[in-house]
Design a protein around this motif. Sequence first.
Motif, short mmCIF file in Angstrom:
data_model
loop_
_atom_site.label_atom_id
_atom_site.label_comp_id
_atom_site.label_asym_id
_atom_site.label_seq_id
_atom_site.Cartn_x
_atom_site.Cartn_y
_atom_site.Cartn_z
N LYS A 26 0.82 -1.22 0.00
CA LYS A 26 0.00 0.00 0.00
C LYS A 26 0.85 1.27 0.00
N ASP A 27 1.99 1.25 0.69
CA ASP A 27 2.82 2.46 0.73
C ASP A 27 3.35 2.82 -0.65
N VAL A 28 3.68 1.80 -1.45
CA VAL A 28 4.18 2.04 -2.81
C VAL A 28 3.04 2.54 -3.70
N GLU A 29 1.89 1.89 -3.59
CA GLU A 29 0.72 2.33 -4.36
C GLU A 29 0.37 3.78 -4.05
N ASP A 30 0.32 4.10 -2.75
CA ASP A 30 -0.05 5.45 -2.34
C ASP A 30 0.95 6.48 -2.87
N ARG A 31 2.24 6.13 -2.86
CA ARG A 31 3.26 7.08 -3.30
C ARG A 31 3.10 7.37 -4.81
N ILE A 32 2.77 6.34 -5.58
CA ILE A 32 2.57 6.54 -7.02
C ILE A 32 1.33 7.39 -7.28
N GLU A 33 0.26 7.09 -6.56
CA GLU A 33 -0.98 7.86 -6.73
C GLU A 33 -0.79 9.31 -6.31
N ASN A 34 -0.08 9.54 -5.21
CA ASN A 34 0.16 10.91 -4.75
C ASN A 34 1.02 11.68 -5.76
N ASN A 37 -0.97 12.96 -8.54
CA ASN A 37 -1.77 14.15 -8.19
C ASN A 37 -0.93 15.42 -8.12
N THR A 38 0.35 15.29 -7.77
CA THR A 38 1.18 16.48 -7.56
C THR A 38 2.07 16.82 -8.76
N GLU A 39 2.24 15.89 -9.68
CA GLU A 39 3.09 16.13 -10.85
C GLU A 39 2.53 17.27 -11.70
N LYS A 40 3.42 18.21 -12.11
CA LYS A 40 3.00 19.37 -12.88
C LYS A 40 3.06 19.13 -14.39
N SER A 41 3.99 18.31 -14.85
CA SER A 41 4.12 18.04 -16.28
C SER A 41 2.92 17.24 -16.77
N ARG A 42 2.30 17.70 -17.83
CA ARG A 42 1.12 17.02 -18.37
C ARG A 42 1.45 15.60 -18.83
N LEU A 43 2.58 15.46 -19.55
CA LEU A 43 2.97 14.14 -20.04
C LEU A 43 3.32 13.20 -18.88
N ALA A 44 4.08 13.71 -17.91
CA ALA A 44 4.46 12.88 -16.76
C ALA A 44 3.23 12.45 -15.97
N LYS A 45 2.27 13.37 -15.82
CA LYS A 45 1.03 13.03 -15.10
C LYS A 45 0.26 11.93 -15.84
N LYS A 46 0.27 12.01 -17.16
CA LYS A 46 -0.42 10.99 -17.95
C LYS A 46 0.23 9.62 -17.76
N ILE A 47 1.57 9.60 -17.76
CA ILE A 47 2.29 8.34 -17.59
C ILE A 47 2.03 7.76 -16.20
N LEU A 48 2.08 8.61 -15.17
CA LEU A 48 1.81 8.14 -13.80
C LEU A 48 0.38 7.61 -13.69
N GLY A 49 -0.54 8.26 -14.38
CA GLY A 49 -1.92 7.78 -14.40
C GLY A 49 -2.03 6.40 -15.02
N GLN A 50 -1.23 6.15 -16.06
CA GLN A 50 -1.20 4.83 -16.68
C GLN A 50 -0.63 3.78 -15.73
N LEU A 51 0.35 4.18 -14.92
CA LEU A 51 0.91 3.25 -13.93
C LEU A 51 -0.14 2.88 -12.89
N VAL A 52 -0.90 3.88 -12.47
CA VAL A 52 -1.98 3.63 -11.50
C VAL A 52 -3.02 2.68 -12.11
N GLN A 53 -3.39 2.94 -13.36
CA GLN A 53 -4.36 2.08 -14.04
C GLN A 53 -3.83 0.66 -14.19
N ASN A 54 -2.55 0.54 -14.50
CA ASN A 54 -1.92 -0.78 -14.64
C ASN A 54 -1.97 -1.56 -13.33
N MET A 55 -1.73 -0.87 -12.21
CA MET A 55 -1.80 -1.53 -10.90
C MET A 55 -3.21 -2.05 -10.63
#
Length: 279
Positions: A26-34, A37-55
């Motif tokens: 859970k700590d790893v999941e939460d860190r990725i999700e957080n 939410n805080t990433e400013k780059s649009r592309l980076a935010k999209k990639i992190l969102g894909q990682l969350v979806q993959n999980m």
Amino acid sequence: MRELDAVVVTEAVKEMCIEANLKLAKDVEDRIENSCNTEKSRLAKKILGQLVQNMQIAKERCIPICQDTGMAVFFVKVGQDLHINGNLTDAINEGVRRGYAEGYLRKSVVGDPILRVNTKDNTPAIIHYDIVDGEDLEILIAPKGFGSENMSKIFMLKPADGIEGIKEAVLSTVKEAGPNACPPFVVGVGIGGDFELAAKLSKKALTRNLDERSSLDHIKKLEDDLLNEINKSGIGPAGLGGSTTALAVNIETYATHIAGMPVAVNMCCHVDRHVKRVL
């Protein structure tokens, strides 16, 4: 003297192999999700969102988070008042064999580093044992993929290199890894001991809860400073830019010789897998 049958160990290890590869702690999941939410780059935010979806897909469909289901690494604490009925190493390897078969996990181990013939069951595992007080058996599994493992390094620094030498070792390793170690990273660092213990410490550091900082003030500051510097590098998720290059920097230390300062940096992608059970 408490008795524990080896078959119980095998069953537990089998289940842990599957669990570790299907869902993150859970700590790893939460860190990725957080971070998403805080990433400013649009592309980076999209990639992190894909990682969350993959999980989420991995958990819902019971499929591996990553196609590289890793080499099975174990940290095992054996209570000195515990007797295992059977061979403990054999029991762990049998659990790996069954877990990777029943979980339909990729078998990635070759029996000889030169001849390169696949063992077809992901054994043998890498097992680190510690004898401790008590009568329990604590098993921690950390399946390690080699995309990030291949970018890890060890440095035999001189004491005079000091904190700045340690920082340079870690930062240079991260920068060289770049996109090849599948950022965002979790960076495990081992400082002290000798050549091989520093490496073991760096691997063990990856299994520490990402919300748990070092209990040593000077090491906690070093963890925070390094995380800040790494996230200024601009590598970002998948190496495509952004402020989330690392999720955490975890450092473990040990006493060392007056003439040396070993530093090991164990790179891990965001799939920082670990599961612990006490039998």
